[in-house]
Design a protein around this motif. Structure first.
Motif, PDB file in Angstrom:
ATOM      1  N   TYR A 181       0.875  -1.183   0.000  1.00  0.00           N
ATOM      2  CA  TYR A 181       0.000   0.000   0.000  1.00  0.00           C
ATOM      3  C   TYR A 181       0.903   1.220   0.000  1.00  0.00           C
ATOM      4  CZ  TYR A 181      -3.887  -3.000   1.578  1.00  0.00           C
ATOM      5  OH  TYR A 181      -4.844  -3.975   1.694  1.00  0.00           O
ATOM      6  N   LEU A 205       1.207   4.905   0.770  1.00  0.00           N
ATOM      7  CA  LEU A 205       0.464   5.893   1.545  1.00  0.00           C
ATOM      8  C   LEU A 205       0.775   7.304   1.062  1.00  0.00           C
ATOM      9  CD1 LEU A 205       1.127   4.213   5.009  1.00  0.00           C
ATOM     10  CD2 LEU A 205      -0.860   3.908   3.547  1.00  0.00           C
ATOM     11  N   GLY A 256      -3.857  -6.535  11.691  1.00  0.00           N
ATOM     12  CA  GLY A 256      -2.785  -5.865  10.958  1.00  0.00           C
ATOM     13  C   GLY A 256      -1.771  -6.805  10.329  1.00  0.00           C
ATOM     14  N   SER A 257      -1.984  -8.122  10.448  1.00  0.00           N
ATOM     15  CA  SER A 257      -1.003  -9.083   9.910  1.00  0.00           C
ATOM     16  C   SER A 257      -1.115  -9.270   8.402  1.00  0.00           C
ATOM     17  CB  SER A 257      -1.168 -10.433  10.614  1.00  0.00           C
ATOM     18  OG  SER A 257      -2.492 -10.899  10.472  1.00  0.00           O
ATOM     19  N   LYS A 261      -4.361 -10.363   6.880  1.00  0.00           N
ATOM     20  CA  LYS A 261      -5.444 -11.303   6.549  1.00  0.00           C
ATOM     21  C   LYS A 261      -6.446 -10.715   5.551  1.00  0.00           C
ATOM     22  CE  LYS A 261      -6.970 -11.667  10.793  1.00  0.00           C
ATOM     23  NZ  LYS A 261      -6.116 -10.685  11.486  1.00  0.00           N
ATOM     24  N   SER A 262      -6.914  -9.510   5.833  1.00  0.00           N
ATOM     25  CA  SER A 262      -7.916  -8.912   4.935  1.00  0.00           C
ATOM     26  C   SER A 262      -7.318  -8.653   3.567  1.00  0.00           C
ATOM     27  CB  SER A 262      -8.429  -7.583   5.487  1.00  0.00           C
ATOM     28  OG  SER A 262      -8.811  -7.743   6.803  1.00  0.00           O
ATOM     29  N   THR A 263      -6.072  -8.219   3.563  1.00  0.00           N
ATOM     30  CA  THR A 263      -5.401  -7.970   2.286  1.00  0.00           C
ATOM     31  C   THR A 263      -5.335  -9.267   1.471  1.00  0.00           C
ATOM     32  OG1 THR A 263      -4.099  -6.252   3.371  1.00  0.00           O
ATOM     33  CG2 THR A 263      -3.286  -7.044   1.257  1.00  0.00           C
TER      34      THR A 263
HETATM   35  P1  ADP Z   1      -5.633  -7.783   9.106  1.00  0.00           P
HETATM   36  O1  ADP Z   1      -6.794  -8.106   8.239  1.00  0.00           O
HETATM   37  O2  ADP Z   1      -4.848  -9.005   9.476  1.00  0.00           O
HETATM   38  O3  ADP Z   1      -6.005  -6.974  10.299  1.00  0.00           O
HETATM   39  P2  ADP Z   1      -4.804  -6.008   6.972  1.00  0.00           P
HETATM   40  O4  ADP Z   1      -4.686  -6.838   5.738  1.00  0.00           O
HETATM   41  O5  ADP Z   1      -6.037  -5.184   7.122  1.00  0.00           O
HETATM   42  O6  ADP Z   1      -4.592  -6.913   8.258  1.00  0.00           O
HETATM   43  O7  ADP Z   1      -3.565  -5.011   7.051  1.00  0.00           O
HETATM   44  C1  ADP Z   1      -2.231  -5.374   6.796  1.00  0.00           C
HETATM   45  C2  ADP Z   1      -1.358  -4.117   6.814  1.00  0.00           C
HETATM   46  O8  ADP Z   1      -1.696  -3.286   5.707  1.00  0.00           O
HETATM   47  C3  ADP Z   1      -1.518  -3.260   8.054  1.00  0.00           C
HETATM   48  O9  ADP Z   1      -0.282  -2.697   8.363  1.00  0.00           O
HETATM   49  C4  ADP Z   1      -2.513  -2.190   7.601  1.00  0.00           C
HETATM   50  O10 ADP Z   1      -2.330  -1.014   8.343  1.00  0.00           O
HETATM   51  C5  ADP Z   1      -2.147  -2.015   6.159  1.00  0.00           C
HETATM   52  N1  ADP Z   1      -3.308  -1.643   5.330  1.00  0.00           N
HETATM   53  C6  ADP Z   1      -4.448  -2.355   5.165  1.00  0.00           C
HETATM   54  N2  ADP Z   1      -5.282  -1.746   4.310  1.00  0.00           N
HETATM   55  C7  ADP Z   1      -4.677  -0.595   3.932  1.00  0.00           C
HETATM   56  C8  ADP Z   1      -5.027   0.473   3.043  1.00  0.00           C
HETATM   57  N3  ADP Z   1      -6.166   0.485   2.357  1.00  0.00           N
HETATM   58  N4  ADP Z   1      -4.131   1.468   2.901  1.00  0.00           N
HETATM   59  C9  ADP Z   1      -2.956   1.457   3.556  1.00  0.00           C
HETATM   60  N5  ADP Z   1      -2.568   0.484   4.385  1.00  0.00           N
HETATM   61  C10 ADP Z   1      -3.399  -0.529   4.581  1.00  0.00           C
END
Ligand code: ADP
Length: 228
Positions: A11, A13, A42-43, A45-47
């Motif tokens: 990502y 920023l 923040g690991s 997972k969603s990504t």
């Molecule tokens: P989880 O689902 O395990 O909580 P994420 O996949 O949401 O983790 O996030 C992984 C990392 O990417 C984190 O450091 C988060 O802050 C960052 N992150 C997630 N989505 C975004 C975004 N849209 N823009 C910038 N950073 C992001």
């Protein structure tokens, strides 16, 4: 069925500030598996889920779905791949409150252009399996959390997806109801349904057959769950 090779997601920023959310992910998920992806907040997972579900195409590396490379597909093609391959279950159910349970379950069939006269039989059969047939005329607000999640599961299943993606599916439910939902997922898997479940909860993850642990954007372990 799903093969990720050297997948990286960053990502951006600002000009000189970026987050490496996924670092060299190598992961293969076969048909019929029940995999839990576990990791702290923040690991990544969603990504990872966004990549697998074709919501996100801005990454490097390879993603093959049924041996077809999909990392270079257009947004439109990805939407089609998503609709035909994946069913989603969320922590907060994500039902449309203005529609009845029936209409919520019907929606993916409408998008798929299944004829109205053919929809009822499909919906009623799935509702019967999930024990919500007598709740179909109700709106989400008139249903319990467990019923709402069963409606959401019915909606996810109605198009016969290859993979069910469940994001903290019991996170908004009490323990007993959560267990019922997990039992539904397990029995679907027994019938051959591939399931990928994302959670931060190890106890929940142990219901899957395999646990993939992600930390700081990397897979740090990938293990079969021992059956008791
Ligand atoms: P989880 O689902 O395990 O909580 P994420 O996949 O949401 O983790 O996030 C992984 C990392 O990417 C984190 O450091 C988060 O802050 C960052 N992150 C997630 N989505 C975004 C975004 N849209 N823009 C910038 N950073 C992001």
């Amino acid at each position: 069925m799903i093969k990720l090779h050297d997948l990286k997601k960053t990502y951006f920023l600002t000009k000189d500030n970026s987050v490496n959310a996924l670092k060299n992910i190598n992961l293969e998920i076969k048909e019929g598996e029940f995999v839990a992806i576990i990791g702290k907040s923040g690991s990544g997972k969603s990504t990872l889920l966004n990549v697998i579900s074709c919501m996100d195409s801005k990454y490097t590396g390879s993603y093959k779905l049924d041996d077809k490379e999909i990392s270079k597909k257009s947004k439109r093609e990805l939407a089609k791949i998503r609709n035909t391959n994946f069913g989603f279950i969320f922590q907060s159910f994500n039902l449309l409150n203005k529609l009845t349970a029936y209409e919520n379950i019907e929606l993916p069939l409408v998008y798929k252009k299944v004829r109205k006269k053919n929809r009822r039989a499909i919906i009623e059969s799935i509702a019967e399996d999930l024990d919500i047939k007598d709740r179909l005329k109700h709106k989400p607000i008139e249903l319990s959390g467990g019923e709402q999640q069963r409606v959401a599961i019915a909606r996810a299943l109605v198009t016969n997806p290859k993979v069910i993606l469940a994001d903290e599916p019991t996170g908004a439910l009490d323990q007993k109801t959560g267990k019922q939902i997990l039992n539904i997922l397990k029995s679907l898997n027994k019938k051959g349904q591939t399931i990928i479940m994302v959670t931060h909860d190890l106890e929940l993850a142990k219901n899957a057959k395999r646990i993939v642990t992600i930390s700081d954007g990397k897979i740090i372990s990938d293990e079969k769950v021992k059956t008791k």
